[in-house]
Structure formats: structure tokens, C-alpha cells
Design a protein around this motif. Structure first.
Motif, PDB file in Angstrom:
ATOM      1  N   MET B 100       0.744  -1.094   0.108  1.00  0.00           N
ATOM      2  CA  MET B 100       0.138   0.018  -0.050  1.00  0.00           C
ATOM      3  C   MET B 100       0.870   1.251   0.089  1.00  0.00           C
ATOM      4  O   MET B 100       0.606   2.324  -0.633  1.00  0.00           O
ATOM      5  N   LEU B 101       1.829   1.207   0.726  1.00  0.00           N
ATOM      6  CA  LEU B 101       2.812   2.532   0.801  1.00  0.00           C
ATOM      7  C   LEU B 101       3.409   2.709  -0.260  1.00  0.00           C
ATOM      8  O   LEU B 101       3.658   3.841  -0.916  1.00  0.00           O
ATOM      9  N   LEU B 102       4.205   1.586  -1.019  1.00  0.00           N
ATOM     10  CA  LEU B 102       4.816   1.639  -2.461  1.00  0.00           C
ATOM     11  C   LEU B 102       3.785   2.002  -3.295  1.00  0.00           C
ATOM     12  O   LEU B 102       4.234   2.883  -4.199  1.00  0.00           O
ATOM     13  N   GLY B 103       2.518   1.516  -3.377  1.00  0.00           N
ATOM     14  CA  GLY B 103       1.676   1.986  -4.507  1.00  0.00           C
ATOM     15  C   GLY B 103       1.249   3.344  -4.143  1.00  0.00           C
ATOM     16  O   GLY B 103       1.167   3.919  -5.173  1.00  0.00           O
ATOM     17  N   ALA B 104       1.016   3.774  -2.871  1.00  0.00           N
ATOM     18  CA  ALA B 104       0.742   5.304  -2.768  1.00  0.00           C
ATOM     19  C   ALA B 104       1.949   6.275  -3.423  1.00  0.00           C
ATOM     20  O   ALA B 104       1.619   7.267  -3.989  1.00  0.00           O
ATOM     21  N   LYS B 105       2.938   5.794  -3.057  1.00  0.00           N
ATOM     22  CA  LYS B 105       4.193   6.557  -3.616  1.00  0.00           C
ATOM     23  C   LYS B 105       4.496   6.388  -5.062  1.00  0.00           C
ATOM     24  O   LYS B 105       4.486   7.570  -5.620  1.00  0.00           O
ATOM     25  N   TRP B 106       3.940   5.438  -5.628  1.00  0.00           N
ATOM     26  CA  TRP B 106       3.870   5.205  -7.168  1.00  0.00           C
ATOM     27  C   TRP B 106       2.759   6.364  -7.870  1.00  0.00           C
ATOM     28  O   TRP B 106       2.876   7.094  -8.806  1.00  0.00           O
ATOM     29  N   VAL B 107       1.513   6.481  -7.124  1.00  0.00           N
ATOM     30  CA  VAL B 107       0.483   7.279  -7.357  1.00  0.00           C
ATOM     31  C   VAL B 107       1.196   8.769  -7.479  1.00  0.00           C
ATOM     32  O   VAL B 107       0.983   9.526  -8.176  1.00  0.00           O
ATOM     33  N   VAL B 108       1.552   9.056  -6.076  1.00  0.00           N
ATOM     34  CA  VAL B 108       2.016  10.596  -6.101  1.00  0.00           C
ATOM     35  C   VAL B 108       3.092  10.899  -6.986  1.00  0.00           C
ATOM     36  O   VAL B 108       3.325  11.814  -7.343  1.00  0.00           O
ATOM     37  N   ASP B 109       3.915   9.749  -7.191  1.00  0.00           N
ATOM     38  CA  ASP B 109       5.391  10.194  -8.058  1.00  0.00           C
ATOM     39  C   ASP B 109       4.942  10.306  -9.446  1.00  0.00           C
ATOM     40  O   ASP B 109       5.795  10.709 -10.241  1.00  0.00           O
ATOM     41  N   SER B 110       3.804   9.777  -9.964  1.00  0.00           N
ATOM     42  CA  SER B 110       3.605   9.660 -11.487  1.00  0.00           C
ATOM     43  C   SER B 110       3.257  11.175 -11.871  1.00  0.00           C
ATOM     44  O   SER B 110       2.870  11.997 -11.241  1.00  0.00           O
ATOM     45  N   LYS B 111       3.624  11.379 -13.342  1.00  0.00           N
ATOM     46  CA  LYS B 111       3.607  12.720 -13.743  1.00  0.00           C
ATOM     47  C   LYS B 111       2.408  13.179 -13.840  1.00  0.00           C
ATOM     48  O   LYS B 111       2.084  14.331 -13.394  1.00  0.00           O
ATOM     49  N   ALA B 112       1.369  12.443 -14.193  1.00  0.00           N
ATOM     50  CA  ALA B 112      -0.039  12.897 -14.432  1.00  0.00           C
ATOM     51  C   ALA B 112      -0.536  13.488 -13.008  1.00  0.00           C
ATOM     52  O   ALA B 112      -1.341  14.414 -12.856  1.00  0.00           O
ATOM     53  N   THR B 113      -0.229  12.570 -11.812  1.00  0.00           N
ATOM     54  CA  THR B 113      -0.796  13.077 -10.581  1.00  0.00           C
ATOM     55  C   THR B 113      -0.115  14.395  -9.975  1.00  0.00           C
ATOM     56  O   THR B 113      -0.744  15.165  -9.626  1.00  0.00           O
ATOM     57  N   ARG B 114       1.318  14.595 -10.344  1.00  0.00           N
ATOM     58  CA  ARG B 114       1.863  15.758  -9.894  1.00  0.00           C
ATOM     59  C   ARG B 114       1.329  16.793 -10.758  1.00  0.00           C
ATOM     60  O   ARG B 114       1.096  17.727 -10.308  1.00  0.00           O
ATOM     61  N   THR B 115       0.800  16.578 -12.043  1.00  0.00           N
ATOM     62  CA  THR B 115       0.187  17.838 -12.849  1.00  0.00           C
ATOM     63  C   THR B 115      -0.958  18.076 -12.259  1.00  0.00           C
ATOM     64  O   THR B 115      -1.218  19.331 -11.966  1.00  0.00           O
ATOM     65  N   LEU B 116      -1.777  17.189 -11.791  1.00  0.00           N
ATOM     66  CA  LEU B 116      -3.139  17.336 -11.329  1.00  0.00           C
ATOM     67  C   LEU B 116      -2.902  18.195  -9.800  1.00  0.00           C
ATOM     68  O   LEU B 116      -3.619  19.127  -9.618  1.00  0.00           O
ATOM     69  N   ILE B 117      -1.985  17.786  -9.149  1.00  0.00           N
ATOM     70  CA  ILE B 117      -1.707  18.398  -7.919  1.00  0.00           C
ATOM     71  C   ILE B 117      -1.358  19.949  -8.121  1.00  0.00           C
ATOM     72  O   ILE B 117      -1.685  20.818  -7.727  1.00  0.00           O
ATOM     73  N   MET B 118      -0.547  20.071  -9.005  1.00  0.00           N
ATOM     74  CA  MET B 118       0.084  21.506  -9.648  1.00  0.00           C
ATOM     75  C   MET B 118      -1.109  22.391  -9.829  1.00  0.00           C
ATOM     76  O   MET B 118      -1.198  23.447  -9.653  1.00  0.00           O
TER      77      MET B 118
END
Lengths: 201, 141
Positions: B100-118
Motif C-alpha cells: 500500500m505504501l509503495l503503491g501510494a508513492k507510485w501514484v503520488v510520484d507519477s507525472k499525471a498526478t503531479r500535474t493534477l496537484i500543481m
């Protein structure tokens, strides 16, 4: 592929250092485009120029390297493109300085970094109101001072990010750092700047 | 600023730094110098940009399109932890937590998610221009 280039270059450099004119011609052919780019980028920033100016500066750069045997000082073939870009830029800057001394009406090209000085100049020049200009100049000075106070690694990364507009992955590539570390330095640097500058940001 | 007029590295050394050919100590020394010397930083940035602009024909660059490069390391680790949770049932919960932790890190680390956050942060500040700029820049990438 990368190592192929480096091996080829290494071989070529050794032959050039030994005085092989054919190897030198090959090296010139391979890298003249890169050197032209370096020269054009400098000329474009500072004054009007003719196409033959780039050729002249390129010739000067190449003569400097060949006649003074400068290739012998290069230890790593992989560094060759970067070094040639630096040599071409240096020659272009010398040429600009000479041109400015011949034509005193032209503003003297600055050999200095664009970075913080440019930020200062840009901020000051974007308003016609003298009071506003002064305020902006002071703000720019405060930002510069705050960046200078950052710890070394953060300072370097923040300068590349803020002053040169480099993205996280470009900074990581340039400095040979993991992208995560760069993002972390930027986040920390921005936080420190925000604390330092208070309402300015 | 304090090092402005002190020692400057040779151009060959600066080129070695950009080509990642220096040993760690010297590398750190050059990085420290670049942090406080605007002239050398300018020189290094321009050389880097020139080589980048000149492109593949002159520069050693990484190969693109490799399958492994597109797979995120955190995704691989999450999958490995998930498989291990079944292989070693004794540590089932621990591996599942790691997944779960690594999966969460993967989601947060992905480019698309970072764009969404920005984009979300820009919109939260009411800066629609910045939001569309971020979005456009990411689309171009």
C-alpha cells in the motif's frame, strides 16, 4: 551508443593531438554545428550580427584549439562537446568585447552572468514609475540576498530553477542528481525563501 | 557571491563536471563553486543548453523508448511486495502494508498526478492562467 561516441572521440582526440590533420577535419565537421549554436546563442543575446560573424568566430575558436594544441588538455572524450561549447562561447564573448571597443556607441556586452543581475534589470525596467521601479529593484535585491543565504546545494538548485527557469528533470540531468533530490531541494528552498521574504512572495 | 573573485575551475574541468566525469570530492567542490559564482554558473548553463540544443547527433544521450525506463520503480516494488505477501504468509500484513505504501508513492510520484496537484494548487490560489500554463507545459512534455 554513448560509449561509441566517446570511443570515437577519444580516438579522434588522440590523433588530433598527434597532429593528424585528417582527424582534425573530421572533428571539426562533427562539432562545428554545436559550436555554431554556442556562438549564435551569445551573439543573439547581445547585439545584431551578420551570418559571416558566426563563421569568423568559429574559425577563431578552431584556430585557437588547433594551433595552441588545446585538445591535449582534455582528459575525457565525453567532455568534448561541453568543452567545445565553452570554448566557442568564450571566443564569441571576446569578439563581442572587441566589437564594443571599436564601436563605442554600442552598449558594452556584459561578460557577467545574466542570472541575478538580469532579474534585477528586468524587474527594474518593467515599470515606468520611478518609485515603482525603485520598489521592484529593492524587492529583487531582497530575493537575490535570500537566495544567497540558502545552503549551497539548495542555492545552486534554486538559482537554476528561478533564475534560469530550468525544470526539475533538467536540473537533475545537469547536476547529475536524482530528480527526487532536486524536487526536495526546490521545495525546501522555496519554503525558506517564503519564510525569509515574508509578504514579498 | 563570496567566491566571486576567487578560484575558477578550468574550462576542461567544468566540461568534465557537465559530462559527469569527475570524482565525488571534486564534483562537490565544483557544485559549491557554481552555487556562488555567477560567471561559472552562466558558463556551465550555456554549455549544457548548447549541447542539449545540438541534440543527439553530437551528444551522448540515453536511449529513449526503453520499456524499463517507462516502468516506475515504486510500481515494481509494490508488485513484488504484493506477491511476497502470498509467498510468505507469515508476514502477510507487513507485505500488504508495504504494498500500500509503495503503491501510494507510485501514484503520488507519477507525472499525471503531479500535474493534477500543481493544477489544483494553482486553481486554489485562483490563478487560472498558471493552471493552464502548467497543463499546457505538461501536455507538451
Amino acid at each position: 551508443m554513448a560509449s561509441d561516441h566517446a570511443v570515437e572521440d577519444h580516438d579522434m582526440i588522440e590523433r588530433c593531438v598527434a597532429g593528424d590533420a585528417e582527424a582534425w577535419a573530421g572533428l571539426c565537421e562533427r562539432y562545428s554545428r554545436l559550436m555554431r549554436i554556442a556562438i549564435r546563442r551569445e551573439l543573439e543575446k547581445r547585439r545584431e550580427y551578420a551570418a559571416h560573424d558566426i563563421d569568423d568566430i568559429l574559425q577563431d575558436s578552431l584556430s585557437y584549439i588547433w594551433l595552441q594544441g588545446k585538445l591535449a588538455s582534455l582528459k575525457n572524450a565525453a567532455s568534448l562537446p561541453y568543452w567545445l561549447a565553452i570554448v566557442a562561447r568564450n571566443t564569441a564573448l571576446d569578439w563581442l568585447r572587441k566589437a564594443a571597443s571599436i564601436e563605442p556607441a554600442e552598449p558594452l556586452p556584459s561578460p557577467d552572468c545574466e542570472g541575478s543581475d538580469d532579474l534585477d534589470r528586468h524587474i527594474a525596467s518593467t515599470s515606468s514609475d520611478p518609485a515603482e521601479r525603485l520598489h521592484r529593484r529593492e524587492s529583487a535585491k531582497r530575493i537575490d540576498d535570500s537566495i544567497e543565504r540558502l545552503p549551497e546545494k539548495e542555492k545552486l538548485v534554486m538559482k537554476l530553477n528561478i533564475l534560469y527557469g530550468k525544470k526539475h528533470d533538467e536540473i537533475a540531468e545537469m547536476l547529475g542528481m536524482p530528480k527526487g533530490s532536486v524536487s526536495c531541494y526546490i521545495r525546501r528552498g522555496k519554503k525558506r525563501l517564503r519564510n525569509d521574504l515574508g509578504g514579498l512572495l | 557571491m563570496n567566491n566571486r573573485n576567487a578560484w575558477h575551475p578550468e574550462d576542461t574541468v567544468l566540461a568534465d563536471y557537465l559530462a559527469k566525469k569527475l570524482k565525488r570530492t571534486l564534483r562537490n567542490e565544483i557544485a559549491s563553486h557554481l552555487a556562488s559564482c555567477p560567471e561559472c554558473l552562466e558558463k556551465a548553463v550555456r554549455a549544457y543548453e548548447t549541447v542539449k540544443e545540438a541534440g543527439n547527433s553530437n551528444t551522448p544521450k540515453k536511449r529513449k523508448g526503453s520499456f524499463m525506463r517507462n516502468i516506475n520503480i515504486y510500481l515494481l516494488l509494490a508488485l513484488a511486495a504484493f506477491l511476497l505477501s502470498f509467498i510468505i504468509p507469515r508476514y502477510f500484513l507487513q507485505f500488504l502494508t508495504a504494498t500500500m505504501l509503495l503503491g501510494a508513492k507510485w501514484v503520488v510520484d507519477s507525472k499525471a498526478t503531479r500535474t493534477l496537484i500543481m493544477v489544483r494548487e494553482a486553481l486554489k490560489k485562483g490563478d487560472e492562467k498558471e493552471a493552464s500554463r502548467v497543463l499546457n507545459a505538461r501536455v507538451r512534455i
